[in-house]
Design an enzyme around this catalytic site. Structure first.
Site, mmCIF file in Angstrom:
data_model
loop_
_atom_site.group_PDB
_atom_site.id
_atom_site.type_symbol
_atom_site.label_atom_id
_atom_site.label_comp_id
_atom_site.label_asym_id
_atom_site.label_seq_id
_atom_site.Cartn_x
_atom_site.Cartn_y
_atom_site.Cartn_z
ATOM 1 N N PRO A 1 0.844 -1.189 0.000
ATOM 2 C CG PRO A 1 -0.262 -1.248 2.051
ATOM 3 C CD PRO A 1 0.679 -2.003 1.182
ATOM 4 C CG HIS A 2 1.937 2.759 -3.367
ATOM 5 N ND1 HIS A 2 1.596 1.451 -3.654
ATOM 6 C CD2 HIS A 2 1.666 3.467 -4.495
ATOM 7 C CE1 HIS A 2 1.154 1.388 -4.903
ATOM 8 N NE2 HIS A 2 1.174 2.600 -5.435
#
Length: 154
Positions: free
Chosen positions: A65-66
């Site tokens: 996740p970014h």
């Protein structure tokens, strides 16, 4: 800036309990917010918005996740190894147990894609993944990532 410059032992959580993707992102948002001096709600909303575009699961039990956050704060990288794998809507349908979370300032976009690419290169190596799953402490995780992203590493 190398990705290993962003990860220290205090950024590593081993055997994290998260019942599902949403609760995991909330936990990671709280940790990221505290490191960046942001609100948990702001970081959580940004992570959820990115996930709505498509799952950040890479396959083989790994998720990345970014998101990019407004402003010019420093970047942050967190690593969590989950106590039990969870569904992350991965293309290979494998549940996720290794999670790297990258939070990047919108004001400094030039390093974002190289940081993601460097991390993805390390995570393609099955030996790195196996060792991350077996690591006994946070310092070992940091060392493994440093070795896995060293220049010349396949």
């Amino acid at each position: 800036m190398r990705i290993t410059d962003l990860l220290a032992a205090e950024d590593v959580v081993l055997d994290l309990n998260a019942g599902n993707k949403r609760s995991l992102l909330k936990i990671l948002a709280a940790q990221g917010a505290s490191r960046l001096g942001r609100t948990e709600a702001e970081v959580h909303a940004a992570l959820l918005a990115r996930e709505q575009l498509g799952s950040t699961a890479l396959g083989r039990g790994v998720a990345l996740p970014h998101t990019r956050l407004d402003g010019d704060s420093r970047p942050a990288l967190l690593f969590a190894r989950l106590h039990r794998p969870i569904d992350f809507e991965a293309r290979d349908d494998e549940p996720v147990d290794l999670v790297f979370t990258l939070l990047w300032p919108e004001a400094s976009p030039e390093g974002f894609l190289p940081a993601l690419a460097e991390l993805c290169r390390a995570l393609r190596n099955p030996q790195v993944l196996q060792r991350l799953r077996q690591a006994r402490d946070a310092e070992t995780v940091v060392t493994l990532l440093q070795q896995g992203t060293a220049p010349g590493t396949p």
